[in-house]
Scaffold this active site. Structure first.
Site, mmCIF file in Angstrom:
data_model
loop_
_atom_site.group_PDB
_atom_site.id
_atom_site.type_symbol
_atom_site.label_atom_id
_atom_site.label_comp_id
_atom_site.label_asym_id
_atom_site.label_seq_id
_atom_site.Cartn_x
_atom_site.Cartn_y
_atom_site.Cartn_z
ATOM 1 N N GLU A 145 -17.074 -2.863 1.486
ATOM 2 C CA GLU A 145 -17.362 -1.909 0.408
ATOM 3 C C GLU A 145 -18.709 -2.196 -0.233
ATOM 4 O O GLU A 145 -18.979 -3.321 -0.656
ATOM 5 C CB GLU A 145 -16.261 -2.012 -0.665
ATOM 6 C CG GLU A 145 -16.535 -1.149 -1.886
ATOM 7 C CD GLU A 145 -15.378 -1.129 -2.883
ATOM 8 O OE1 GLU A 145 -14.640 -2.133 -2.974
ATOM 9 O OE2 GLU A 145 -15.230 -0.102 -3.575
ATOM 10 N N HIS A 204 -6.429 4.978 2.769
ATOM 11 C CA HIS A 204 -7.122 5.412 1.546
ATOM 12 C C HIS A 204 -8.381 6.180 1.918
ATOM 13 O O HIS A 204 -8.756 6.226 3.089
ATOM 14 C CB HIS A 204 -7.426 4.227 0.628
ATOM 15 C CG HIS A 204 -8.256 3.125 1.250
ATOM 16 N ND1 HIS A 204 -9.619 3.214 1.385
ATOM 17 C CD2 HIS A 204 -7.911 1.921 1.774
ATOM 18 C CE1 HIS A 204 -10.078 2.098 1.941
ATOM 19 N NE2 HIS A 204 -9.058 1.300 2.197
ATOM 20 N N ASP A 245 -18.628 -2.907 -7.510
ATOM 21 C CA ASP A 245 -17.352 -2.893 -6.785
ATOM 22 C C ASP A 245 -17.650 -3.234 -5.325
ATOM 23 O O ASP A 245 -18.118 -2.383 -4.578
ATOM 24 C CB ASP A 245 -16.740 -1.487 -6.932
ATOM 25 C CG ASP A 245 -15.370 -1.356 -6.284
ATOM 26 O OD1 ASP A 245 -14.844 -2.365 -5.793
ATOM 27 O OD2 ASP A 245 -14.839 -0.230 -6.271
ATOM 28 N N HIS A 249 -13.384 3.297 -11.185
ATOM 29 C CA HIS A 249 -13.117 4.611 -10.603
ATOM 30 C C HIS A 249 -13.673 5.590 -11.625
ATOM 31 O O HIS A 249 -12.992 5.989 -12.558
ATOM 32 C CB HIS A 249 -11.625 4.836 -10.375
ATOM 33 C CG HIS A 249 -11.085 3.992 -9.251
ATOM 34 N ND1 HIS A 249 -9.766 3.992 -8.874
ATOM 35 C CD2 HIS A 249 -11.698 3.126 -8.403
ATOM 36 C CE1 HIS A 249 -9.599 3.152 -7.855
ATOM 37 N NE2 HIS A 249 -10.750 2.614 -7.563
HETATM 38 N N1 GLY Z 1 -11.669 -2.246 -6.489
HETATM 39 C C1 GLY Z 1 -11.110 -0.970 -6.556
HETATM 40 C C2 GLY Z 1 -11.558 -0.115 -5.477
HETATM 41 O O1 GLY Z 1 -12.186 -0.578 -4.551
HETATM 42 O O2 GLY Z 1 -11.381 1.071 -5.501
HETATM 43 MN MN MN Z 2 -13.856 0.787 -4.730
HETATM 44 MN MN MN Z 3 -13.240 -2.385 -4.554
#
Ligand code: GLY
Ligand code: MN
Ligand code: MN
Length: 438
Positions: free
Chosen positions: A405, A348, A269, A359
């Site tokens: 990320e 978030h 991710d 997740h």
């Molecule tokens: N791609 C989903 C997240 O970053 O949570």
């Molecule tokens: Mn993520």
């Molecule tokens: Mn993501």
């Protein structure tokens, strides 16, 4: 397959030890899902079912029955059927279930109503997942009722139902060496996809053309998408779950891409944000550097003994300091954090567990307190800032959406970033973006 068959067996043994004598676990495969009319979605096994069985077919039910003398692992699955297999693909059948997937015993799924109640006989406790699949819930109740109807002839029906997820998801939270190997591969594939998207990007392309490069990279290495890729240029980068990917990319905009690969059922991710033209504007770079500093501060908090919330707090501290510096928030840092004034730009949290599901499962709190990191856990670290156009925001910041990320494994003495080879410094990004067309 990266995960050896022995590991699936060890997982079943561990779960059965936790369940104890007198219990039975019943777990169902994911149903086939219709996309439209006669076209199904590509089949993806249920993550819990996969974790325990490594069995890839639909229409299957696994029963784990600790201490059963004739065999503790019974797998119900489809029978071999030359006609059906000609149309829809090969099946393991009962022999394959035993020989290739380690079942002690296997029966046709068509016979389950006759056989499963007998396996539940004299078991006190059932471990299962209710509420996920109506059809399964109904069938489970039918099996129990079939048994209850026979109580007068001296057979005992289970009387307690427990959530299978409690033990199972705690197990899934801690990744083995083989699982980390699969996750490293998933990460590597996504890294390559992100590098490729950066290299080909130039103003005038459409978001879907960039998205296509990721799909191509993933499928060439036998990976799936871990989730629908988010490819958003300009204002679209400020829409958290933007998956339309339809717009044209313009010179001067940023593009935010959140795309991950799933390899051998394990997800990566990654989010990267970069200028479509290959050069950050002054304002874009300022915002980007704030998010990058927040991400680095957060990653540094991932280590055994620290709490799950520590990376988030560290990220918030950097983000809010940066927002004050940029003139986008006014006031004292501590007050702005306490009051949540940053939520307009950061709505978030900073991460989530990662594994078979993007997740992934696993509790974040224990007895009401944030849990501590322990070796083998894998988390994402993904702070961002999303500055939509508004009258009270200086124009140079309009439509700057940045998220960065990475996927981080907790190790014995700290952490390892699985995805660090995806470029993220301003210099590394500017050196790569658009190189394919230069
Ligand atoms: N791609 C989903 C997240 O970053 O949570
Ligand atoms: Mn993520
Ligand atoms: Mn993501």
């Amino acid at each position: 397959m990266t995960i050896p068959i022995k590991e699936f067996e060890a997982r079943r043994r561990q779960l059965m030890r936790m369940m104890g004598e007198g219990a039975i676990a019943i777990i169902s495969a994911a149903p086939v899902r219709v996309r439209n009319r006669d076209a199904d979605y590509r089949y993806r096994q249920d993550s819990d079912f996969w974790y325990l069985t490594g069995f890839p077919e639909p229409e299957a039910v696994a029963a784990l029955i600790p201490g059963r003398p004739q065999g503790e692992y019974v797998l119900f699955c489809r029978e071999r059927d030359p006609d059906m297999e000609t149309w829809n693909g090969r099946r393991a059948g009962q022999q394959g279930a035993v020989e290739r997937y380690g079942a002690d015993d296997s029966f046709p799924i068509a016979d389950i109503d006759d056989i499963l109640p007998g396996l539940m006989e004299n078991r006190e406790r059932v471990y299962c997942t209710l509420g996920k699949d109506d059809d399964f819930d109904r069938r489970l109740m039918n099996w129990v009722n079939a048994l209850r109807a026979r109580v007068r002839s001296g057979q005992a029906a289970p009387h307690d139902f427990f959530s299978l997820e409690y033990h199972l998801h705690e197990m899934r939270l801690f990744k083995s060496k083989a699982e980390l190997e699969a996750m490293r591969e998933a990460a590597d594939i996504a890294i390559n996809g992100h590098r490729r998207m950066m290299a080909v990007c130039q103003p005038g392309m459409y978001e879907y053309e960039i998205e296509a490069e990721f799909i191509y990279t993933a499928r060439r290495r036998n990976a799936e998408l871990a989730y629908q890729s988010i490819v958003g240029g300009g204002a679209n980068g400020c829409i958290l779950h933007y998956v339309d990917n339809q717009d044209r990319l313009r010179d001067g905009e940023l593009i935010l891409i959140d795309a991950g690969a799933e390899y051998d059922y394990y997800a990566s991710d990654i989010t990267r944000t970069f200028p479509v033209s290959g050069r950050f504007s002054e304002a874009q770079r300022e915002v980007y550097e704030v998010v990058l500093a927040a991400q680095e501060a957060a990653i540094n908090k991932v280590m055994p003994g620290n709490s799950w919330d520590d990376p988030h707090s560290a990220a918030l501290s950097e983000l809010v300091a940066g927002l004050i510096e940029l003139g986008l928030l006014k006031g004292k840092k501590a007050d702005l954090i306490r009051e949540g004034a940053y939520r307009r730009f950061y709505m978030h949290r900073t991460g989530h567990w990662l594994g078979l599901d993007v997740h992934d499962v696993g509790e974040y709190k224990i007895d009401g307190e944030w849990r501590q990191f322990e070796p083998g856990m894998v988390t994402t670290v993904e702070p961002g800032l999303y500055i939509s156009a508004a009258d009270d925001i200086p124009e140079r910041f309009h439509n700057i959406g940045v998220r960065i990320e990475d996927d981080v494994v907790v190790t014995r003495d700290g952490h390892r970033v699985l995805t660090e080879a995806a470029p993220k410094s301003v210099e590394a990004i500017e050196a790569l973006v658009g190189t394919e067309s230069r």
